[in-house]
Design a protein around this motif. Structure first.
Motif, PDB file in Angstrom:
ATOM      1  N   LEU A  47       0.826  -1.214   0.000  1.00  0.00           N
ATOM      2  CA  LEU A  47       0.000   0.000   0.000  1.00  0.00           C
ATOM      3  C   LEU A  47       0.858   1.261   0.000  1.00  0.00           C
ATOM      4  CD1 LEU A  47      -3.046  -0.641   2.371  1.00  0.00           C
ATOM      5  CD2 LEU A  47      -3.118   0.316   0.066  1.00  0.00           C
ATOM      6  N   MET A  48       1.942   1.229   0.760  1.00  0.00           N
ATOM      7  CA  MET A  48       2.842   2.378   0.805  1.00  0.00           C
ATOM      8  C   MET A  48       3.452   2.635  -0.583  1.00  0.00           C
ATOM      9  SD  MET A  48       5.690   3.333   3.677  1.00  0.00           S
ATOM     10  CE  MET A  48       6.334   1.666   3.758  1.00  0.00           C
ATOM     11  N   LYS A  49       3.778   1.576  -1.293  1.00  0.00           N
ATOM     12  CA  LYS A  49       4.341   1.707  -2.641  1.00  0.00           C
ATOM     13  C   LYS A  49       3.313   2.334  -3.596  1.00  0.00           C
ATOM     14  CE  LYS A  49       6.273  -1.001  -6.432  1.00  0.00           C
ATOM     15  NZ  LYS A  49       6.482  -2.356  -6.981  1.00  0.00           N
ATOM     16  N   LEU A  50       2.068   1.875  -3.518  1.00  0.00           N
ATOM     17  CA  LEU A  50       1.007   2.438  -4.360  1.00  0.00           C
ATOM     18  C   LEU A  50       0.806   3.926  -4.059  1.00  0.00           C
ATOM     19  CD1 LEU A  50      -1.765  -0.334  -4.358  1.00  0.00           C
ATOM     20  CD2 LEU A  50      -0.591   0.586  -6.365  1.00  0.00           C
ATOM     21  N   THR A  51       0.841   4.264  -2.776  1.00  0.00           N
ATOM     22  CA  THR A  51       0.668   5.664  -2.363  1.00  0.00           C
ATOM     23  C   THR A  51       1.790   6.531  -2.909  1.00  0.00           C
ATOM     24  OG1 THR A  51      -0.359   4.871  -0.312  1.00  0.00           O
ATOM     25  CG2 THR A  51       0.332   7.161  -0.358  1.00  0.00           C
ATOM     26  N   GLN A  52       3.016   6.049  -2.820  1.00  0.00           N
ATOM     27  CA  GLN A  52       4.167   6.805  -3.330  1.00  0.00           C
ATOM     28  C   GLN A  52       4.078   6.988  -4.844  1.00  0.00           C
ATOM     29  OE1 GLN A  52       7.161   4.224  -1.696  1.00  0.00           O
ATOM     30  NE2 GLN A  52       7.572   5.566   0.043  1.00  0.00           N
ATOM     31  N   GLU A  53       3.588   5.965  -5.543  1.00  0.00           N
ATOM     32  CA  GLU A  53       3.440   6.064  -7.002  1.00  0.00           C
ATOM     33  C   GLU A  53       2.401   7.125  -7.368  1.00  0.00           C
ATOM     34  OE1 GLU A  53       2.479   2.143  -8.320  1.00  0.00           O
ATOM     35  OE2 GLU A  53       4.515   1.370  -8.024  1.00  0.00           O
ATOM     36  N   LEU A  54       1.295   7.149  -6.630  1.00  0.00           N
ATOM     37  CA  LEU A  54       0.267   8.152  -6.885  1.00  0.00           C
ATOM     38  C   LEU A  54       0.789   9.561  -6.620  1.00  0.00           C
ATOM     39  CD1 LEU A  54      -2.905   6.357  -5.486  1.00  0.00           C
ATOM     40  CD2 LEU A  54      -2.746   7.436  -7.734  1.00  0.00           C
ATOM     41  N   LEU A 109     -13.078  10.260  -1.790  1.00  0.00           N
ATOM     42  CA  LEU A 109     -12.230  10.868  -2.819  1.00  0.00           C
ATOM     43  C   LEU A 109     -12.481  10.219  -4.173  1.00  0.00           C
ATOM     44  CD1 LEU A 109      -9.886  12.802  -3.528  1.00  0.00           C
ATOM     45  CD2 LEU A 109      -8.312  10.937  -2.976  1.00  0.00           C
ATOM     46  N   ASN A 110     -12.643   8.917  -4.178  1.00  0.00           N
ATOM     47  CA  ASN A 110     -12.925   8.209  -5.422  1.00  0.00           C
ATOM     48  C   ASN A 110     -14.239   8.695  -6.038  1.00  0.00           C
ATOM     49  OD1 ASN A 110     -12.611   6.120  -7.430  1.00  0.00           O
ATOM     50  ND2 ASN A 110     -14.118   4.920  -6.300  1.00  0.00           N
ATOM     51  N   LYS A 111     -15.226   8.913  -5.177  1.00  0.00           N
ATOM     52  CA  LYS A 111     -16.546   9.360  -5.649  1.00  0.00           C
ATOM     53  C   LYS A 111     -16.478  10.761  -6.249  1.00  0.00           C
ATOM     54  CE  LYS A 111     -21.276  10.005  -3.964  1.00  0.00           C
ATOM     55  NZ  LYS A 111     -22.158   9.961  -2.772  1.00  0.00           N
ATOM     56  N   VAL A 112     -15.831  11.693  -5.537  1.00  0.00           N
ATOM     57  CA  VAL A 112     -15.783  13.078  -6.049  1.00  0.00           C
ATOM     58  C   VAL A 112     -14.832  13.195  -7.243  1.00  0.00           C
ATOM     59  CG1 VAL A 112     -16.416  14.084  -3.825  1.00  0.00           C
ATOM     60  CG2 VAL A 112     -13.986  13.801  -4.391  1.00  0.00           C
ATOM     61  N   SER A 113     -13.841  12.300  -7.323  1.00  0.00           N
ATOM     62  CA  SER A 113     -12.882  12.359  -8.442  1.00  0.00           C
ATOM     63  C   SER A 113     -13.532  11.959  -9.754  1.00  0.00           C
ATOM     64  CB  SER A 113     -11.687  11.447  -8.161  1.00  0.00           C
ATOM     65  OG  SER A 113     -10.974  11.878  -7.030  1.00  0.00           O
ATOM     66  N   LYS A 114     -14.513  11.073  -9.699  1.00  0.00           N
ATOM     67  CA  LYS A 114     -15.165  10.605 -10.923  1.00  0.00           C
ATOM     68  C   LYS A 114     -15.842  11.755 -11.663  1.00  0.00           C
ATOM     69  CE  LYS A 114     -16.024   5.851  -9.454  1.00  0.00           C
ATOM     70  NZ  LYS A 114     -17.039   4.886  -8.972  1.00  0.00           N
ATOM     71  N   HIS A 118     -10.626  12.497 -12.839  1.00  0.00           N
ATOM     72  CA  HIS A 118      -9.260  12.539 -12.309  1.00  0.00           C
ATOM     73  C   HIS A 118      -8.415  11.447 -12.961  1.00  0.00           C
ATOM     74  CE1 HIS A 118      -5.922  12.627  -9.512  1.00  0.00           C
ATOM     75  NE2 HIS A 118      -6.451  13.660  -8.894  1.00  0.00           N
ATOM     76  N   PRO A 119      -7.213  11.772 -13.468  1.00  0.00           N
ATOM     77  CA  PRO A 119      -6.393  10.773 -14.174  1.00  0.00           C
ATOM     78  C   PRO A 119      -5.889   9.637 -13.277  1.00  0.00           C
ATOM     79  CG  PRO A 119      -5.159  12.817 -13.828  1.00  0.00           C
ATOM     80  CD  PRO A 119      -6.575  13.107 -13.456  1.00  0.00           C
ATOM     81  N   ALA A 120      -5.927   9.837 -11.967  1.00  0.00           N
ATOM     82  CA  ALA A 120      -5.401   8.808 -11.063  1.00  0.00           C
ATOM     83  C   ALA A 120      -6.459   7.794 -10.647  1.00  0.00           C
ATOM     84  CB  ALA A 120      -4.807   9.467  -9.819  1.00  0.00           C
ATOM     85  N   LEU A 121      -7.651   7.871 -11.214  1.00  0.00           N
ATOM     86  CA  LEU A 121      -8.757   7.022 -10.766  1.00  0.00           C
ATOM     87  C   LEU A 121      -8.446   5.522 -10.767  1.00  0.00           C
ATOM     88  CD1 LEU A 121     -12.082   8.635 -12.028  1.00  0.00           C
ATOM     89  CD2 LEU A 121     -11.526   7.911  -9.711  1.00  0.00           C
ATOM     90  N   PRO A 122      -7.881   4.959 -11.856  1.00  0.00           N
ATOM     91  CA  PRO A 122      -7.622   3.511 -11.844  1.00  0.00           C
ATOM     92  C   PRO A 122      -6.708   3.078 -10.698  1.00  0.00           C
ATOM     93  CG  PRO A 122      -7.429   4.378 -14.071  1.00  0.00           C
ATOM     94  CD  PRO A 122      -7.543   5.557 -13.159  1.00  0.00           C
TER      95      PRO A 122
END
Length: 200
Positions: A47-54, A109-114, A118-122
């Motif tokens: 999870l930390m890796k995914l967060t850093q990538e985002l 955040l996922n809901k409001v991003s849609k 937002h390009p980071a959605l996936p």
């Protein structure tokens, strides 16, 4: 004839010796199964890796307005020095309650991003999925050691954000905060691993 038998025996012996490494390597060495705490720390690291990538993919050039989310778990009072004093059951319960809060914030955040595409959605969806898996693993461990389940108050978040910049700022602050949490939680799981055997 005797010479022929001796040479045949020597040849057979050489063939058997040549096969010896095959026989020894053919028997697999039993792998140590990862413990429950190993699974928790590995999933937290993932999870930390995914967060850093985002964060890396959507880095900010401007300053982000701090403290937009006062309902997030408090991280300023958790230091590396506190790790040695952690108690198993209260720590598992608190980490579970914290993760449920983060889950609520990131689903919002996922809901409001849609609405703003937002390009980071996936990757955000992937992160929420991995977070849910960590919560499941943690809850299973809590049941094993009979750690109580805390029920944090569900924070009220705005139903929508008017501008895409607000979404980006909210994303950045949530991700930065969650990265700190993952780093601390990973260290906590590593520390608690040495204490788990005394309870089970």
């Amino acid at each position: 004839m005797k010479l022929l038998l001796d040479s045949s025996s020597s040849l057979l012996l050489l063939l058997l010796l040549a096969q010896l490494p095959v026989f020894t390597s053919g028997s697999p060495v039993p792998h140590r199964r990862p413990s429950d705490m190993d699974k928790l720390s590995n999933q937290t690291k993932n999870l930390m890796k995914l967060t850093q990538e985002l964060l890396r993919e959507h880095a900010f050039d401007s300053d982000v307005e701090p403290h937009r989310f006062r309902s997030l778990p408090e991280m300023s009072n958790r230091s590396a020095n506190d790790l040695n004093n952690l108690e198993l059951k209260p720590t598992l319960s608190q980490l579970h309650a914290d993760l449920k809060l983060y889950e609520h914030h990131f689903e919002w955040l996922n809901k409001v991003s849609k609405k703003h595409h937002h390009p980071a959605l996936p990757k955000l969806v992937e992160m929420i999925r991995e977070m849910k898996f960590l919560i499941t693993l943690l809850h299973r461990q809590m049941l094993r050691v009979e750690a109580p389940r805390l029920t944090p108050a569900t924070p009220s978040l705005p139903p929508h954000l008017p501008y895409q910049f607000d979404v980006l700022q909210s994303s950045h602050e949530l991700l930065q905060h969650f990265k700190l949490f993952c780093d601390w939680a990973y260290r906590a799981f590593i520390t608690l691993k040495s204490k788990i055997s005394t309870v089970q």
